[in-house]
Design a protein around this motif. Sequence first.
Motif, PDB file in Angstrom:
ATOM      1  N   TRP A 130       0.858  -1.184   0.000  1.00  0.00           N
ATOM      2  CA  TRP A 130       0.000   0.000   0.000  1.00  0.00           C
ATOM      3  C   TRP A 130       0.893   1.232   0.000  1.00  0.00           C
ATOM      4  O   TRP A 130       1.907   1.275   0.709  1.00  0.00           O
ATOM      5  N   ASP A 131       0.502   2.258  -0.771  1.00  0.00           N
ATOM      6  CA  ASP A 131       1.307   3.479  -0.755  1.00  0.00           C
ATOM      7  C   ASP A 131       0.971   4.321   0.474  1.00  0.00           C
ATOM      8  O   ASP A 131       0.158   3.924   1.319  1.00  0.00           O
ATOM      9  N   GLN A 132       1.600   5.464   0.593  1.00  0.00           N
ATOM     10  CA  GLN A 132       1.424   6.289   1.790  1.00  0.00           C
ATOM     11  C   GLN A 132      -0.011   6.777   1.948  1.00  0.00           C
ATOM     12  O   GLN A 132      -0.460   7.053   3.063  1.00  0.00           O
ATOM     13  N   GLU A 133      -0.749   6.848   0.836  1.00  0.00           N
ATOM     14  CA  GLU A 133      -2.160   7.242   0.890  1.00  0.00           C
ATOM     15  C   GLU A 133      -3.074   6.030   1.083  1.00  0.00           C
ATOM     16  O   GLU A 133      -4.292   6.159   1.060  1.00  0.00           O
ATOM     17  N   ARG A 134      -2.487   4.862   1.251  1.00  0.00           N
ATOM     18  CA  ARG A 134      -3.173   3.598   1.519  1.00  0.00           C
ATOM     19  C   ARG A 134      -3.903   3.034   0.298  1.00  0.00           C
ATOM     20  O   ARG A 134      -4.854   2.270   0.428  1.00  0.00           O
ATOM     21  N   ASN A 135      -3.408   3.371  -0.891  1.00  0.00           N
ATOM     22  CA  ASN A 135      -3.900   2.739  -2.099  1.00  0.00           C
ATOM     23  C   ASN A 135      -3.163   1.415  -2.298  1.00  0.00           C
ATOM     24  O   ASN A 135      -1.926   1.384  -2.288  1.00  0.00           O
ATOM     25  N   GLU A 136      -3.905   0.349  -2.468  1.00  0.00           N
ATOM     26  CA  GLU A 136      -3.276  -0.962  -2.673  1.00  0.00           C
ATOM     27  C   GLU A 136      -2.692  -1.035  -4.078  1.00  0.00           C
ATOM     28  O   GLU A 136      -3.303  -0.616  -5.048  1.00  0.00           O
TER      29      GLU A 136
END
Length: 401
Positions: free
Chosen positions: A376-382
């Motif tokens: 997951w990226d820092q924005e919580r997109n998988e």
Amino acid sequence: MKTDQFLWCCGIEDTFIADPHPHTGKTLDEYELTGHYQSWKADFAKVKSLGVDALRWGIPWYKVQPEEDRWDWSWTDQAIPYLVEELKVDLILDLMHYGTPLWMEGSFLHPDYPQYVEAYTAKVIERYGNLIHMATPFNEPHTAAEFAGRRAQWPPYLSDYDGYLAVYKAIMKGTLRQTALLQASGCTCVQVECSGGTVTEEPRLSETALIETTVQSMFFDFLTGDLSPLEPLYPFLKEHGFTSSDFSYFSQRGTGIDVMGVNFYPQFSFQHIGLDREGKEVRKNHQLWTEDLIRTLHSRYERYHCPMMVTETSVRDDLVMKEKWLGEASQAVLAEYASGLPVVGFTWFPVIDMYDWEYRVGEGTKDQFKARFGFWDQERNEYCGASQYRKIIAGAKESRR
């Protein structure tokens, strides 16, 4: 810790350097930078969705002990029971992931650091001992000594190997105290260290390569109390402040190794050093692959004869390489476990993207220092890796039924 069952694990980056950098004024609290203090419940749900058995995750010591005589467990009192009791994910607790409380003048070189970290560990055991049966007293002593004692990037900002060994000795005195407490409480100590080093074909650099490789594994010699494997480095150690009384002290205080944690990054665990045309030293990352990881595990077992785990591995930024490494490394480690090598777990670390440690010492905003290791990226997109890891874990658990 049960070593008769392979553990699928992941981690959340938990470096805590709370001291503002002397030049930039910036700190390095990865929970703060990534928003984990606010998003911990959702982050734990993402961990749960992978199907893992356990999570490597740490307590920010500087927050739970903001003053020498004051403790604040308000956040960890929410997070730890939720993970363990509600989500049923075991916790491999990082007690020390580098940073010390702000009030501890001199950081690791405070004369009472070993007693302070022991008291902190005792408080954690008292409060959460019923929830925790695996813990890491100190994550990567080498890394802490390198950044705090040799590179002058973290408190107490020392440089050269004199500083490295001063910090390292203090860390080890504290870690041995922590380990004894945890073992007495029935908690399994997962002792985590780097597994890298330096390679060279240049005879003039062979001593440098030996030193840089040995300091990344000597943690385990200190834990056993047998320092004889360090004999080739005795002159170097003595030159930089390791005394006869130090040898005696550590030789008498070995705790043994419950589980050895092996941190292995194929892109940068090892460095290659050579000389350019002008005779100046040239360094570059020495990329490795699964055969190198397996060779490392076998050599560690032949030397220390203890259970092991891969406690950190991942690939930064290169998504194609990440998927390939995740698939091949996890299966290679699992195959070694099936063949009888006591490597009892595999950990992708971290699963949520972090920020490069250079953020604290460099100019610019945190968005200029994003480090893509996770699912997951820092924005919580998988993105890359999460669904693959779910399938790997589900398939392995199905086959063992």
